[in-house]
Design a protein around this motif. Structure first.
Motif, PDB file in Angstrom:
ATOM      1  N   SER A  66       0.828  -1.210   0.000  1.00  0.00           N
ATOM      2  CA  SER A  66       0.000   0.000   0.000  1.00  0.00           C
ATOM      3  C   SER A  66       0.862   1.259   0.000  1.00  0.00           C
ATOM      4  CB  SER A  66      -0.942   0.001   1.209  1.00  0.00           C
ATOM      5  OG  SER A  66      -0.210  -0.056   2.421  1.00  0.00           O
ATOM      6  N   LYS A  67       1.921   1.275   0.803  1.00  0.00           N
ATOM      7  CA  LYS A  67       2.812   2.436   0.828  1.00  0.00           C
ATOM      8  C   LYS A  67       3.558   2.570  -0.494  1.00  0.00           C
ATOM      9  CE  LYS A  67       6.516   4.635   3.487  1.00  0.00           C
ATOM     10  NZ  LYS A  67       7.399   4.539   4.677  1.00  0.00           N
ATOM     11  N   LEU A  68       3.927   1.444  -1.055  1.00  0.00           N
ATOM     12  CA  LEU A  68       4.624   1.445  -2.341  1.00  0.00           C
ATOM     13  C   LEU A  68       3.787   2.149  -3.405  1.00  0.00           C
ATOM     14  CD1 LEU A  68       7.105   0.242  -3.950  1.00  0.00           C
ATOM     15  CD2 LEU A  68       5.623  -1.706  -4.451  1.00  0.00           C
ATOM     16  N   HIS A  69       2.481   1.846  -3.421  1.00  0.00           N
ATOM     17  CA  HIS A  69       1.604   2.431  -4.428  1.00  0.00           C
ATOM     18  C   HIS A  69       1.191   3.854  -4.064  1.00  0.00           C
ATOM     19  CE1 HIS A  69       0.669  -2.002  -5.361  1.00  0.00           C
ATOM     20  NE2 HIS A  69       1.466  -1.530  -6.293  1.00  0.00           N
ATOM     21  N   THR A  70       0.913   4.091  -2.779  1.00  0.00           N
ATOM     22  CA  THR A  70       0.481   5.431  -2.355  1.00  0.00           C
ATOM     23  C   THR A  70       1.562   6.470  -2.613  1.00  0.00           C
ATOM     24  OG1 THR A  70      -0.937   4.480  -0.630  1.00  0.00           O
ATOM     25  CG2 THR A  70      -0.334   6.802  -0.407  1.00  0.00           C
ATOM     26  N   GLU A  71       2.796   6.118  -2.287  1.00  0.00           N
ATOM     27  CA  GLU A  71       3.901   7.062  -2.453  1.00  0.00           C
ATOM     28  C   GLU A  71       4.584   6.937  -3.813  1.00  0.00           C
ATOM     29  OE1 GLU A  71       6.571   6.994   0.845  1.00  0.00           O
ATOM     30  OE2 GLU A  71       4.958   7.097   2.338  1.00  0.00           O
ATOM     31  N   ILE A 108       6.493   4.706  -5.240  1.00  0.00           N
ATOM     32  CA  ILE A 108       7.924   4.403  -5.139  1.00  0.00           C
ATOM     33  C   ILE A 108       8.348   3.552  -6.330  1.00  0.00           C
ATOM     34  CG2 ILE A 108       9.682   3.211  -3.779  1.00  0.00           C
ATOM     35  CD1 ILE A 108       7.998   3.874  -1.288  1.00  0.00           C
ATOM     36  N   ASN A 109       9.393   3.975  -6.989  1.00  0.00           N
ATOM     37  CA  ASN A 109       9.983   3.200  -8.077  1.00  0.00           C
ATOM     38  C   ASN A 109      11.085   2.321  -7.481  1.00  0.00           C
ATOM     39  OD1 ASN A 109      11.856   2.441 -10.243  1.00  0.00           O
ATOM     40  ND2 ASN A 109      10.613   3.780 -11.537  1.00  0.00           N
ATOM     41  N   ILE A 110      10.875   1.015  -7.508  1.00  0.00           N
ATOM     42  CA  ILE A 110      11.810   0.103  -6.845  1.00  0.00           C
ATOM     43  C   ILE A 110      13.205   0.206  -7.454  1.00  0.00           C
ATOM     44  CG2 ILE A 110      12.322  -2.325  -6.367  1.00  0.00           C
ATOM     45  CD1 ILE A 110       9.318  -2.838  -6.227  1.00  0.00           C
ATOM     46  N   GLU A 111      13.286   0.254  -8.769  1.00  0.00           N
ATOM     47  CA  GLU A 111      14.592   0.281  -9.429  1.00  0.00           C
ATOM     48  C   GLU A 111      15.360   1.562  -9.129  1.00  0.00           C
ATOM     49  OE1 GLU A 111      15.963  -2.265 -10.960  1.00  0.00           O
ATOM     50  OE2 GLU A 111      14.165  -3.395 -10.409  1.00  0.00           O
ATOM     51  N   ARG A 112      14.645   2.655  -8.906  1.00  0.00           N
ATOM     52  CA  ARG A 112      15.307   3.939  -8.657  1.00  0.00           C
ATOM     53  C   ARG A 112      15.411   4.273  -7.174  1.00  0.00           C
ATOM     54  NH1 ARG A 112      12.342   7.727 -13.289  1.00  0.00           N
ATOM     55  NH2 ARG A 112      13.048   6.512 -15.108  1.00  0.00           N
ATOM     56  N   PHE A 113      14.963   3.367  -6.351  1.00  0.00           N
ATOM     57  CA  PHE A 113      14.972   3.625  -4.907  1.00  0.00           C
ATOM     58  C   PHE A 113      16.406   3.798  -4.408  1.00  0.00           C
ATOM     59  CE2 PHE A 113      15.001   2.264  -0.457  1.00  0.00           C
ATOM     60  CZ  PHE A 113      13.989   3.051   0.067  1.00  0.00           C
ATOM     61  N   VAL A 114      16.616   4.842  -3.622  1.00  0.00           N
ATOM     62  CA  VAL A 114      17.946   5.166  -3.101  1.00  0.00           C
ATOM     63  C   VAL A 114      17.993   4.835  -1.613  1.00  0.00           C
ATOM     64  CG1 VAL A 114      19.633   7.006  -2.711  1.00  0.00           C
ATOM     65  CG2 VAL A 114      18.259   6.981  -4.815  1.00  0.00           C
ATOM     66  N   LEU A 115      19.062   4.208  -1.191  1.00  0.00           N
ATOM     67  CA  LEU A 115      19.211   3.835   0.216  1.00  0.00           C
ATOM     68  C   LEU A 115      19.301   5.091   1.082  1.00  0.00           C
ATOM     69  CD1 LEU A 115      19.693   1.476   2.248  1.00  0.00           C
ATOM     70  CD2 LEU A 115      22.142   1.880   1.920  1.00  0.00           C
ATOM     71  N   PRO A 116      18.407   5.241   2.065  1.00  0.00           N
ATOM     72  CA  PRO A 116      18.481   6.403   2.963  1.00  0.00           C
ATOM     73  C   PRO A 116      19.784   6.430   3.757  1.00  0.00           C
ATOM     74  CG  PRO A 116      16.330   5.339   3.119  1.00  0.00           C
ATOM     75  CD  PRO A 116      17.208   4.420   2.317  1.00  0.00           C
ATOM     76  N   VAL A 117      20.284   7.615   3.995  1.00  0.00           N
ATOM     77  CA  VAL A 117      21.553   7.784   4.705  1.00  0.00           C
ATOM     78  C   VAL A 117      21.484   7.174   6.097  1.00  0.00           C
ATOM     79  CG1 VAL A 117      23.165   9.480   5.661  1.00  0.00           C
ATOM     80  CG2 VAL A 117      22.158   9.847   3.396  1.00  0.00           C
TER      81      VAL A 117
END
Length: 314
Positions: free
Chosen positions: A258-263, A265-274
């Motif tokens: 649900s969060k993936l779709h609501t926000e 989020i592009n899995i391939e472009r997801f950047v690791l948070p600092v």
């Protein structure tokens, strides 16, 4: 160690292994000193003293808690059985009524679903976490409940993984190993499960699957304590096998469907948070101080519901 002339350099590794697999029982005071399961600990120590190495399997199969006990207690209501097993698989704790724990009870109560936490406490499969929750005490019991979870949901863990695991042994690559777990294990799960899963579920089921095939070469730590916190999962190469000195620290993160779709989020472009990098680097600092010669590698695995994953090597 002195009596049997064992190598003192192995002492820390042995202590860590027996604590994570055989320790963790609190029957009275959850804040008190944890107790060991003496029966299976003696099995390990006898083997270790005789052969100067860890056994391939950390529990004698003749001493392992039989899943038949779980089936026998919970068979009256399959739906409630699934809920009980899933609660422990997903969260590793379950609510209990302390009054029921100390009062007298009869045999009929022992098989009552509302009494399951108490029944499993008296069978030595659950222990006190605090005044409100019971939990699985160690890795051995976590494995048993994942086995039962797999059985309830008819998840195959035996016939499709040999090539994946052999490839890993020949060329250790965590991303490929996790991709195989995702393709062969996660793909079997019913859709409804993904309304409940969390990072603990992915961590525990991944660990259980790996332990089936890789126990000759590795042991594992789950929630190992460091000054900066607790790591999620660690691969530890056995000191007498080909991966001696290898230590992989893995942090799991979870983002729901649900969060993936609501926000969006592009899995391939997801950047690791600092902050994730800083978190696991803190664990590594403590690990390197404890084992300065270890070959430490750090990974953060993000699981996006059942839509995909990313493995970040730091």
């Amino acid at each position: 160690y002195r009596e049997h002339e064992l190598d003192p350099a192995t002492r820390n590794e042995v202590n860590a292994l027996i604590k994570s697999n055989y320790n963790g029982y609190h029957f009275v005071d959850p804040e008190g000193e944890a107790l060991y399961n003496s029966t299976i600990l003696i099995y390990f120590l006898r083997y270790f003293v005789q052969y100067r190495e860890f056994p391939k399997r950390l529990i004698d199969l003749n001493l392992k808690v039989d899943l038949a006990w779980v089936r026998r207690l919970t068979a009256s209501n399959p739906q409630l059985t699934a809920a009980f097993v899933e609660q422990l698989t997903f969260y590793n704790h379950i609510r209990y009524d302390e009054v029921l724990l100390v009062e007298k009870f009869d045999v009929s109560q022992f098989f009552n679903p509302s009494f399951f936490p108490i029944s499993f406490f008296y069978l030595g499969m659950l222990t006190k976490e605090d005044d409100f929750n019971l939990r699985l005490p160690n890795l051995n019991l976590r494995q048993i409940f994942v086995e039962y979870f797999n059985e309830l949901h008819q998840i195959d863990v035996s016939t499709r993984y040999a090539e994946l695991m052999q490839t890993f042994v020949n060329n250790p690559n965590l991303e490929c190993l996790f991709a195989g777990y995702w393709a062969h294990y996660i793909s079997q799960l019913p859709e409804a499960i993904f309304q409940q899963v969390n990072e603990n579920f992915y961590r525990t089921t991944f660990f259980e699957l790996c332990s089936r095939y890789l126990s000759r070469w590795f042991t594992w730590n789950v929630e190992r304590s460091y000054p900066q916190g607790k790591s999620d999962l660690e691969f530890v190469g056995k000191y007498h096998e080909k991966f001696a000195g290898l230590r992989w620290v893995i942090e799991f993160k979870y983002i729901s469907n649900s969060k993936l779709h609501t926000e969006k989020i592009n899995i391939e472009r997801f950047v690791l948070p600092v902050e994730d990098s800083e978190q696991i680097e803190g664990y590594a600092q403590g690990l390197r101080q404890e084992y300065p010669e270890a070959r430490v590698a750090l990974f953060v695995i993000y699981c996006f519901g059942n839509q995909g994953f990313r493995v970040f090597a730091l």
